[in-house]
Scaffold this active site. Structure first.
Site, PDB file in Angstrom:
ATOM      1  N   ARG A 266       0.803 -19.154 -15.930  1.00 48.24           N
ATOM      2  CA  ARG A 266       0.327 -19.653 -17.173  1.00 48.24           C
ATOM      3  C   ARG A 266      -1.014 -20.726 -16.844  1.00 48.24           C
ATOM      4  NH1 ARG A 266       2.168 -23.845 -21.436  1.00 48.24           N
ATOM      5  NH2 ARG A 266       1.099 -23.013 -23.215  1.00 48.24           N
TER       6      ARG A 266
ATOM      7  N   HIS B 106      -4.628 -20.475 -18.329  1.00 50.12           N
ATOM      8  CA  HIS B 106      -5.391 -21.833 -19.320  1.00 50.12           C
ATOM      9  C   HIS B 106      -6.512 -22.296 -18.247  1.00 50.12           C
ATOM     10  CE1 HIS B 106      -1.665 -22.772 -22.029  1.00 50.12           C
ATOM     11  NE2 HIS B 106      -2.156 -21.806 -22.090  1.00 50.12           N
ATOM     12  N   ASP B 107      -6.421 -22.146 -17.106  1.00 48.46           N
ATOM     13  CA  ASP B 107      -7.837 -22.590 -16.581  1.00 48.46           C
ATOM     14  C   ASP B 107      -8.902 -21.580 -16.739  1.00 48.46           C
ATOM     15  OD1 ASP B 107      -9.645 -23.611 -14.646  1.00 48.46           O
ATOM     16  OD2 ASP B 107      -9.067 -22.142 -13.002  1.00 48.46           O
TER      17      ASP B 107
ATOM     18  N   VAL C 237     -10.790 -21.687 -20.354  1.00 45.18           N
ATOM     19  CA  VAL C 237     -11.563 -22.930 -20.683  1.00 45.18           C
ATOM     20  C   VAL C 237     -12.359 -23.256 -19.722  1.00 45.18           C
ATOM     21  CG1 VAL C 237     -11.443 -25.092 -21.344  1.00 45.18           C
ATOM     22  CG2 VAL C 237      -9.343 -23.783 -21.820  1.00 45.18           C
TER      23      VAL C 237
ATOM     24  N   ASP D 137     -12.289 -22.151 -12.828  1.00 42.28           N
ATOM     25  CA  ASP D 137     -12.942 -23.127 -12.054  1.00 42.28           C
ATOM     26  C   ASP D 137     -12.403 -24.379 -11.902  1.00 42.28           C
ATOM     27  OD1 ASP D 137     -12.793 -24.267 -14.624  1.00 42.28           O
ATOM     28  OD2 ASP D 137     -14.864 -24.852 -14.886  1.00 42.28           O
TER      29      ASP D 137
ATOM     30  N   ASN E  74      -1.514 -27.602 -23.880  1.00 44.47           N
ATOM     31  CA  ASN E  74      -1.202 -28.029 -22.503  1.00 44.47           C
ATOM     32  C   ASN E  74      -0.188 -29.072 -22.473  1.00 44.47           C
ATOM     33  OD1 ASN E  74      -2.746 -25.998 -21.171  1.00 44.47           O
ATOM     34  ND2 ASN E  74      -4.811 -27.550 -21.308  1.00 44.47           N
TER      35      ASN E  74
ATOM     36  N   PRO F  32      -5.733 -19.366 -27.357  1.00 47.19           N
ATOM     37  CA  PRO F  32      -5.040 -19.059 -28.640  1.00 47.19           C
ATOM     38  C   PRO F  32      -3.836 -19.665 -28.941  1.00 47.19           C
ATOM     39  CG  PRO F  32      -5.151 -17.395 -26.978  1.00 47.19           C
ATOM     40  CD  PRO F  32      -5.740 -18.392 -26.439  1.00 47.19           C
TER      41      PRO F  32
ATOM     42  N   HIS G 115       4.472 -12.683 -20.591  1.00 53.76           N
ATOM     43  CA  HIS G 115       5.786 -13.274 -21.264  1.00 53.76           C
ATOM     44  C   HIS G 115       6.859 -12.445 -20.902  1.00 53.76           C
ATOM     45  CE1 HIS G 115       2.972 -15.490 -24.301  1.00 53.76           C
ATOM     46  NE2 HIS G 115       2.712 -15.872 -23.261  1.00 53.76           N
ATOM     47  N   THR G 116       7.192 -11.697 -19.767  1.00 56.49           N
ATOM     48  CA  THR G 116       8.291 -11.267 -19.181  1.00 56.49           C
ATOM     49  C   THR G 116       8.866 -12.252 -18.290  1.00 56.49           C
ATOM     50  OG1 THR G 116       8.914  -9.445 -17.743  1.00 56.49           O
ATOM     51  CG2 THR G 116       6.919  -9.897 -17.050  1.00 56.49           C
TER      52      THR G 116
ATOM     53  N   ASP H  14      11.438 -13.675 -22.337  1.00 63.80           N
ATOM     54  CA  ASP H  14      11.980 -12.188 -22.312  1.00 63.80           C
ATOM     55  C   ASP H  14      13.424 -12.396 -22.304  1.00 63.80           C
ATOM     56  OD1 ASP H  14      13.095  -9.967 -21.407  1.00 63.80           O
ATOM     57  OD2 ASP H  14      11.894  -9.617 -19.393  1.00 63.80           O
TER      58      ASP H  14
ATOM     59  N   THR I 277      15.337 -10.102 -19.419  1.00 62.62           N
ATOM     60  CA  THR I 277      15.403 -10.325 -17.863  1.00 62.62           C
ATOM     61  C   THR I 277      14.309 -11.563 -17.609  1.00 62.62           C
ATOM     62  OG1 THR I 277      13.702  -8.600 -17.876  1.00 62.62           O
ATOM     63  CG2 THR I 277      16.185  -7.931 -16.941  1.00 62.62           C
TER      64      THR I 277
ATOM     65  N   ASP J 298       8.968  -7.728 -14.978  1.00 63.35           N
ATOM     66  CA  ASP J 298       9.141  -6.112 -15.304  1.00 63.35           C
ATOM     67  C   ASP J 298       8.547  -5.810 -16.574  1.00 63.35           C
ATOM     68  OD1 ASP J 298      10.742  -7.422 -17.187  1.00 63.35           O
ATOM     69  OD2 ASP J 298      12.552  -6.820 -16.003  1.00 63.35           O
TER      70      ASP J 298
HETATM   71  C1  HEM Z   1      -1.804 -13.727 -26.197  1.00 67.41           C
HETATM   72  C2  HEM Z   1      -1.873 -14.956 -26.343  1.00 67.41           C
HETATM   73  C3  HEM Z   1      -1.078 -15.932 -25.882  1.00 67.41           C
HETATM   74  C4  HEM Z   1      -0.389 -16.893 -26.681  1.00 67.41           C
HETATM   75  C5  HEM Z   1      -0.603 -17.158 -27.963  1.00 67.41           C
HETATM   76  C6  HEM Z   1       0.343 -17.475 -25.611  1.00 67.41           C
HETATM   77  C7  HEM Z   1       1.223 -18.663 -25.957  1.00 67.41           C
HETATM   78  C8  HEM Z   1       2.263 -18.941 -24.881  1.00 67.41           C
HETATM   79  C9  HEM Z   1       3.104 -20.255 -25.750  1.00 67.41           C
HETATM   80  C10 HEM Z   1       3.071 -20.849 -26.791  1.00 67.41           C
HETATM   81  C11 HEM Z   1       4.051 -20.447 -24.606  1.00 67.41           C
HETATM   82  C12 HEM Z   1       5.226 -21.257 -24.338  1.00 67.41           C
HETATM   83  C13 HEM Z   1       4.622 -22.817 -23.872  1.00 67.41           C
HETATM   84  C14 HEM Z   1       5.604 -23.861 -24.166  1.00 67.41           C
HETATM   85  O1  HEM Z   1       6.135 -23.944 -24.939  1.00 67.41           O
HETATM   86  O2  HEM Z   1       5.797 -24.805 -23.124  1.00 67.41           O
HETATM   87  C15 HEM Z   1       3.491 -19.663 -23.401  1.00 67.41           C
HETATM   88  C16 HEM Z   1       4.200 -19.514 -22.200  1.00 67.41           C
HETATM   89  C17 HEM Z   1       3.769 -18.563 -21.263  1.00 67.41           C
HETATM   90  N1  HEM Z   1       2.664 -17.908 -21.065  1.00 67.41           N
HETATM   91 FE1  HEM Z   1       1.316 -17.602 -22.770  1.00 67.41          FE
HETATM   92  N2  HEM Z   1       0.333 -17.154 -24.194  1.00 67.41           N
HETATM   93  C18 HEM Z   1      -0.573 -16.081 -24.413  1.00 67.41           C
HETATM   94  C19 HEM Z   1      -1.134 -15.356 -23.179  1.00 67.41           C
HETATM   95  C20 HEM Z   1      -0.636 -15.620 -22.136  1.00 67.41           C
HETATM   96  C21 HEM Z   1      -1.464 -14.902 -20.805  1.00 67.41           C
HETATM   97  C22 HEM Z   1      -2.565 -13.832 -21.002  1.00 67.41           C
HETATM   98  C23 HEM Z   1      -0.648 -15.287 -19.782  1.00 67.41           C
HETATM   99  C24 HEM Z   1      -0.982 -14.776 -18.401  1.00 67.41           C
HETATM  100  C25 HEM Z   1      -1.669 -13.833 -17.899  1.00 67.41           C
HETATM  101  C26 HEM Z   1       0.633 -16.111 -20.196  1.00 67.41           C
HETATM  102  C27 HEM Z   1       1.593 -16.476 -19.766  1.00 67.41           C
HETATM  103  C28 HEM Z   1       2.458 -17.338 -19.855  1.00 67.41           C
HETATM  104  C29 HEM Z   1       3.633 -17.748 -19.103  1.00 67.41           C
HETATM  105  C30 HEM Z   1       3.972 -17.222 -17.801  1.00 67.41           C
HETATM  106  C31 HEM Z   1       4.510 -18.491 -19.945  1.00 67.41           C
HETATM  107  C32 HEM Z   1       5.557 -19.255 -19.400  1.00 67.41           C
HETATM  108  C33 HEM Z   1       5.388 -20.588 -18.738  1.00 67.41           C
HETATM  109  C34 HEM Z   1       6.507 -21.583 -18.228  1.00 67.41           C
HETATM  110  O3  HEM Z   1       7.853 -21.021 -18.324  1.00 67.41           O
HETATM  111  O4  HEM Z   1       6.201 -22.566 -17.766  1.00 67.41           O
HETATM  112  N3  HEM Z   1       0.509 -16.152 -21.763  1.00 67.41           N
HETATM  113  N4  HEM Z   1       2.413 -18.909 -23.649  1.00 67.41           N
HETATM  114  C1  LIG Z   2      -9.323 -17.064 -32.355  1.00 69.41           C
HETATM  115  O1  LIG Z   2      -9.572 -16.152 -33.658  1.00 69.41           O
HETATM  116  C2  LIG Z   2      -9.683 -16.700 -34.669  1.00 69.41           C
HETATM  117  C3  LIG Z   2      -9.938 -15.580 -35.902  1.00 69.41           C
HETATM  118  O2  LIG Z   2     -11.039 -15.002 -35.519  1.00 69.41           O
HETATM  119  C4  LIG Z   2     -10.402 -18.163 -34.791  1.00 69.41           C
HETATM  120  O3  LIG Z   2     -10.268 -18.550 -36.144  1.00 69.41           O
HETATM  121  C5  LIG Z   2     -10.044 -18.959 -33.832  1.00 69.41           C
HETATM  122  O4  LIG Z   2     -10.883 -20.047 -33.690  1.00 69.41           O
HETATM  123  C6  LIG Z   2     -10.045 -18.122 -32.554  1.00 69.41           C
HETATM  124  N1  LIG Z   2      -9.515 -19.157 -31.502  1.00 69.41           N
HETATM  125  C7  LIG Z   2      -9.956 -19.194 -30.448  1.00 69.41           C
HETATM  126  C8  LIG Z   2      -9.029 -19.876 -29.605  1.00 69.41           C
HETATM  127  O5  LIG Z   2     -10.838 -18.325 -29.997  1.00 69.41           O
END
Ligand code: HEM
Ligand SMILES: *[C@@H]1O[C@H](CO)[C@@H](O)[C@H](O)[C@H]1NC(C)=O
Ligand SMILES: *[C@@H]1O[C@H](CO)[C@@H](O)[C@H](O)[C@H]1NC(C)=O
Length: 324
Positions: A66, A70-71, A74, A78, A98, A167, A197-198, A244, A247, A252
């Site tokens: 994650r 997040h890097d 934004v 980098d 964050n 997002p 999110h698996t 998930d 699992t 997976d």
């Molecule tokens: C599609 C949009 C996404 C949203 C809205 C989103 C949102 C979130 C949120 C809200 C959490 C929980 C944070 C917390 O409660 O502390 C989370 C956890 C996580 N996200 Fe996402 N996420 C997204 C995409 C991704 C992507 C693209 C990845 C990596 C490729 C990712 C990897 C993870 C991982 C692995 C966790 C668990 C982290 C932990 O247990 O420390 N997420 N995400």
């Molecule tokens: C994501 O998309 C929504 C709707 O298009 C927009 O309002 C929002 O600013 C966007 N947020 C990010 C993080 O790009």
């Protein structure tokens, strides 16, 4: 016209144009062999340190993955997320997505220290984070893939960009598609990357409105989550649940099967299977693990290429938490 090209030590206009071309090519290209000559043990050093951290605590693999996401979203990949606040800028660590939620900064600091011990100021924090994400996925049973290298580290970070570009979990499908597209990622990339999110966990405050408000959630699943996540905030805000349900510590394709049974934890997760344009791909990934693995790996490489600094841009930080 010719005078305009005759700058600095490059006296000949054609030489200047050639150099310009090289600079553009170099900044557009990462290479898997980037450290082969300058730091041949870099990848093995990162892998052993990351594997030890994940074996010690499986969730750390999720947290490192994650952190890389997040890097990259934004300012590009980098290592800006790793920078502590300074007098001249407020960094990204207190941004809403964050704050109280990113983890693994100390693991990255430890990996960086081990890499510095074998090759001083050679391997960037941005590359370490990218490789650590891959090694975390592998340590939890997910696919391996080759990581293009040569990223450099930023000299600044941005709180406002972190709040704008990551997002939120209440996003609908169209927002997610738009948010990823703005980073140059396709719908397929977005659906495949969400498969991250698996693994890992989310806090109650990020799924409360879903378990009390959404209609596309399995009732028994909602009830089990409600038991530890009371409706009235801030009670239980920090209580964790696995992303998930089946699992949580295995990388997976079960995330997608969960969506088919309306057991996505976040509102944004279930949006991928809610009668819309991405239902078909979720179906495919739920039944075809190999397809998911290869699309996920390709999408990770795409995400890892977002806005990278290369060549003479940025720097190689000595300490990932601060600018040199
Ligand atoms: C599609 C949009 C996404 C949203 C809205 C989103 C949102 C979130 C949120 C809200 C959490 C929980 C944070 C917390 O409660 O502390 C989370 C956890 C996580 N996200 Fe996402 N996420 C997204 C995409 C991704 C992507 C693209 C990845 C990596 C490729 C990712 C990897 C993870 C991982 C692995 C966790 C668990 C982290 C932990 O247990 O420390 N997420 N995400
Ligand atoms: C994501 O998309 C929504 C709707 O298009 C927009 O309002 C929002 O600013 C966007 N947020 C990010 C993080 O790009
Ligand atoms: C960044 O902040 C954390 C938490 O306050 C601290 O432990 C760490 O040493 C800091 N790193 C640097 C490089 O200042």
């Amino acid at each position: 016209m010719i005078m305009a090209f005759s700058t600095g030590s490059v006296g000949h206009p054609i030489a200047a144009i050639l150099l310009l071309g090289l600079a553009v090519t170099a900044s557009a290209q990462l290479s898997a062999t980037f450290y082969d000559a300058s730091c041949p043990s870099a990848l093995a050093t990162i892998k052993s340190a990351v594997t030890a951290a994940v074996n010690n605590e499986p969730r750390m693999g999720a947290s490192l993955l994650r952190l890389h996401f997040h890097d990259c979203f934004v300012q590009g990949c980098d290592a800006s997320v790793l920078l502590n606040d300074t007098a001249s800028f407020t960094g990204e660590q207190t941004a809403f997505p964050n704050r109280n939620s990113i983890r693994g900064l100390n693991v990255i600091d430890n990996v960086k220290a081990q890499v510095e011990a074998v090759c001083a100021q050679t391997v960037s924090c941005a590359d370490i984070l990218t490789v650590a994400a891959r090694d975390s996925i592998v340590a939890l049973g997910g696919p391996s893939y080759t990581v293009p290298l040569g990223r450099r580290d930023s000299t600044t970070a941005s709180l406002s960009e972190a709040n704008r570009d990551l997002p939120p979990p209440n996003s609908d499908l169209a927002d997610l598609v738009g948010n990823f597209s703005r980073k140059g990622l396709s719908v397929t990339d977005m659906v495949a990357l969400s498969g991250a999110h698996t693994i890992g966990q989310a806090a109650c405050l990020n799924f409360r409105s879903r378990i009390y408000g959404d209609s596309n959630i399995a009732p028994a699943y909602a009830a089990s989550l409600q038991a530890n996540c009371p409706q009235s905030a801030p009670n239980g805000d920090g209580t964790l649940a696995p992303l998930d349900v089946s699992t949580p510590n295995s990388f997976d394709n079960a995330y997608y099967s969960n969506l088919l049974s309306q057991q996505g934890l976040l509102h944004s997760d279930q949006q991928l299977f809610n009668g819309g344009s991405t239902d078909a791909l979720v179906n495919t990934y739920s039944s075809n693990a190999a397809q998911f693995s290869s699309d996920f790996a390709a999408a990770m490489v795409n995400m890892g290429n977002i806005g990278v600094l290369t060549g003479a841009q940025g720097e190689i930080r000595l300490n990932c938490g601060k600018v040199n």
